[in-house]
Design a protein around this motif. Structure first.
Motif, PDB file in Angstrom:
ATOM      1  N   ARG A   9      55.454  59.695   6.307  1.00 25.61           N
ATOM      2  CA  ARG A   9      56.245  60.892   6.510  1.00 25.61           C
ATOM      3  C   ARG A   9      55.887  61.539   7.830  1.00 25.61           C
ATOM      4  NH1 ARG A   9      55.928  64.123   0.904  1.00 25.61           N
ATOM      5  NH2 ARG A   9      57.061  65.628   2.168  1.00 25.61           N
ATOM      6  N   PHE A  10      56.897  62.101   8.482  1.00 26.79           N
ATOM      7  CA  PHE A  10      56.649  62.749   9.749  1.00 26.79           C
ATOM      8  C   PHE A  10      57.557  63.964   9.856  1.00 26.79           C
ATOM      9  CE2 PHE A  10      60.584  61.304  11.726  1.00 26.79           C
ATOM     10  CZ  PHE A  10      60.892  60.192  10.967  1.00 26.79           C
ATOM     11  N   GLY A  11      57.330  64.801  10.840  1.00 20.90           N
ATOM     12  CA  GLY A  11      58.116  66.020  10.993  1.00 20.90           C
ATOM     13  C   GLY A  11      57.342  67.218  10.500  1.00 20.90           C
ATOM     14  N   SER A  12      57.981  68.343  10.380  1.00 16.25           N
ATOM     15  CA  SER A  12      57.301  69.573   9.992  1.00 16.25           C
ATOM     16  C   SER A  12      56.959  69.538   8.520  1.00 16.25           C
ATOM     17  CB  SER A  12      58.207  70.772  10.275  1.00 16.25           C
ATOM     18  OG  SER A  12      59.393  70.686   9.516  1.00 16.25           O
ATOM     19  N   GLY A  18      63.769  66.382   4.535  1.00 17.08           N
ATOM     20  CA  GLY A  18      64.087  65.725   5.803  1.00 17.08           C
ATOM     21  C   GLY A  18      63.076  64.663   6.152  1.00 17.08           C
ATOM     22  N   ASP A  19      61.790  64.941   5.875  1.00 12.65           N
ATOM     23  CA  ASP A  19      60.747  63.944   6.120  1.00 12.65           C
ATOM     24  C   ASP A  19      60.994  62.694   5.294  1.00 12.65           C
ATOM     25  OD1 ASP A  19      59.548  65.639   7.854  1.00 12.65           O
ATOM     26  OD2 ASP A  19      57.906  66.243   6.520  1.00 12.65           O
ATOM     27  N   GLU A  20      61.343  62.893   4.030  1.00 17.46           N
ATOM     28  CA  GLU A  20      61.558  61.754   3.146  1.00 17.46           C
ATOM     29  C   GLU A  20      62.774  60.942   3.594  1.00 17.46           C
ATOM     30  OE1 GLU A  20      61.933  63.459  -0.677  1.00 17.46           O
ATOM     31  OE2 GLU A  20      59.792  63.943  -0.866  1.00 17.46           O
ATOM     32  N   THR A  21      63.805  61.627   4.031  1.00 20.77           N
ATOM     33  CA  THR A  21      64.998  60.920   4.500  1.00 20.77           C
ATOM     34  C   THR A  21      64.691  60.096   5.732  1.00 20.77           C
ATOM     35  OG1 THR A  21      66.448  62.635   3.622  1.00 20.77           O
ATOM     36  CG2 THR A  21      67.355  61.209   5.340  1.00 20.77           C
ATOM     37  N   ARG A  22      63.965  60.703   6.685  1.00 23.13           N
ATOM     38  CA  ARG A  22      63.614  59.976   7.905  1.00 23.13           C
ATOM     39  C   ARG A  22      62.675  58.816   7.603  1.00 23.13           C
ATOM     40  NH1 ARG A  22      64.004  65.275   9.996  1.00 23.13           N
ATOM     41  NH2 ARG A  22      61.821  65.724   9.506  1.00 23.13           N
ATOM     42  N   ALA A  23      61.744  59.034   6.681  1.00 26.45           N
ATOM     43  CA  ALA A  23      60.823  57.963   6.311  1.00 26.45           C
ATOM     44  C   ALA A  23      61.567  56.796   5.670  1.00 26.45           C
ATOM     45  CB  ALA A  23      59.765  58.496   5.342  1.00 26.45           C
ATOM     46  N   ARG A  24      62.532  57.125   4.797  1.00 26.65           N
ATOM     47  CA  ARG A  24      63.311  56.075   4.149  1.00 26.65           C
ATOM     48  C   ARG A  24      64.168  55.326   5.166  1.00 26.65           C
ATOM     49  NH1 ARG A  24      64.841  58.911   0.377  1.00 26.65           N
ATOM     50  NH2 ARG A  24      66.821  59.669   1.229  1.00 26.65           N
ATOM     51  N   PHE A  25      64.739  56.060   6.120  1.00 22.34           N
ATOM     52  CA  PHE A  25      65.532  55.422   7.172  1.00 22.34           C
ATOM     53  C   PHE A  25      64.660  54.487   8.010  1.00 22.34           C
ATOM     54  CE2 PHE A  25      66.902  55.337  11.610  1.00 22.34           C
ATOM     55  CZ  PHE A  25      68.196  54.856  11.484  1.00 22.34           C
ATOM     56  N   GLU A  26      63.455  54.961   8.350  1.00 20.69           N
ATOM     57  CA  GLU A  26      62.559  54.143   9.173  1.00 20.69           C
ATOM     58  C   GLU A  26      62.121  52.892   8.419  1.00 20.69           C
ATOM     59  OE1 GLU A  26      60.498  53.541  12.835  1.00 20.69           O
ATOM     60  OE2 GLU A  26      62.154  54.833  12.172  1.00 20.69           O
ATOM     61  N   ARG A  27      61.835  53.046   7.134  1.00 19.74           N
ATOM     62  CA  ARG A  27      61.425  51.897   6.326  1.00 19.74           C
ATOM     63  C   ARG A  27      62.557  50.869   6.220  1.00 19.74           C
ATOM     64  NH1 ARG A  27      59.372  54.614   2.535  1.00 19.74           N
ATOM     65  NH2 ARG A  27      61.213  54.767   1.190  1.00 19.74           N
ATOM     66  N   ASP A  28      63.782  51.349   6.011  1.00 16.62           N
ATOM     67  CA  ASP A  28      64.928  50.438   5.931  1.00 16.62           C
ATOM     68  C   ASP A  28      65.164  49.730   7.258  1.00 16.62           C
ATOM     69  OD1 ASP A  28      65.276  51.179   3.326  1.00 16.62           O
ATOM     70  OD2 ASP A  28      66.944  52.558   3.718  1.00 16.62           O
TER      71      ASP A  28
END
Length: 283
Positions: A9-12, A18-28
């Motif tokens: 997870r990253f971000g604020s 939002g962190d979870e969404t970005r993490a899931r996008f990055e993992r995919d």
């Protein structure tokens, strides 16, 4: 072969969704990139039939590697070994595919997947896990030659070979024909591939419902042993229509799983007919 897990997870700290969404996008993104590089490396190493490479178990291996590295992928690799054997891939080809994955992970800078797979360089524990899983299924197929495919409910290619033997011993091979259904699943990955085969099997059963022998002969192919008579062409058209109707219901298959229905005369000998089945399974 180990790679770090991705998707941290990253971000604020205050924006957890939002962190979870970005993490899931990055993992995919990492998963898709690994899958593409692995496929490229495997094909370059000699995988013979590109349309049969993708299986749901491939995605499971990629997901395990992306999350945990190779140390956490052994169960997924065992599943892939079993799936490769069930699909008719030989042990040498299966281990070469594993070596391609190892080479891709060992050289992360080869972003295009053009690496030099080496089975001897692959960790022994991964070779052992994959080979034993492959052997379990291959041995079971030898013992149970008339096994039913658990996915489609159709008999296996081994059963069809047995029935072909009866046809040749009776000297009536010229009165029969192999009607094959091949699906182009090159652009389909994951579970939709399995859905396509389930739908194809259902269409075959619906059209050939008068005692014909049919079987799953490959990861994306079904064959029917039918009589050469005046109804054959009509039933072939009906089968094509039934396939298109079933596949069009699924939006993931409507435009990509193109069914090809063809009739092939049986050759002069049973041995050659068995070779033909292998060829048709990957056509």
């Amino acid at each position: 072969m180990d790679v770090p897990a991705t998707g941290a997870r990253f971000g604020s700290a205050g924006d957890s969704s939002g962190d979870e969404t970005r993490a899931r996008f990055e993992r995919d993104r990492h998963l898709r990139a690994l899958r593409a590089r692995w496929r490229t490396a495997s094909l370059a190493a000699g995988w013979r039939f590109p349309s049969d490479w993708a299986l749901p178990e491939v995605d499971a291996v990629c997901a395990a590697v992306v999350r945990h590295g190779s140390t956490g992928a052994e169960n997924a690799l065992a599943g892939l070994g079993r799936a490769r054997a069930a699909a008719g891939a030989g042990l040498s080809e299966t281990l070469s595919d594993l070596a391609a994955l190892h080479a891709v992970l060992a050289d992360p800078h080869a972003v295009d997947g053009f690496v030099a797979p080496d089975v001897d360089a692959t960790p022994a524990r991964l070779l052992r896990v994959t080979a034993l899983a492959w052997a379990d299924v291959a041995t079971d197929q030898l013992v149970h030659t008339e096994v039913t495919d658990p996915l489609t409910g159709l008999p296996s290619a081994a059963y069809l070979r047995t029935r072909l033997g009866e046809i040749y011993r009776g000297g009536v091979n010229e009165a029969n024909v192999l009607l094959t259904v091949s699906l182009d699943l090159t652009a389909v990955s994951g579970w939709p591939r399995l859905t396509a085969m389930i739908l194809a099997a259902d269409a075959v059963r619906a059209v050939f419902d008068t005692g014909e022998c049919y079987a799953t002969i490959g990861p994306s192919a079904v064959a029917v042993l039918a009589e050469r008579n005046e109804r054959l062409a009509t039933r072939g058209v009906a089968l094509r229509r039934a396939l298109n109707e079933r596949l069009s219901v699924d939006p993931q298959l409507r435009d990509v799983a193109r069914p090809l229905v063809s009739a092939v005369r049986l050759p002069g000998t049973h041995d050659r007919a068995c070779e033909l089945l292998t060829e048709l399974a990957h056509s």
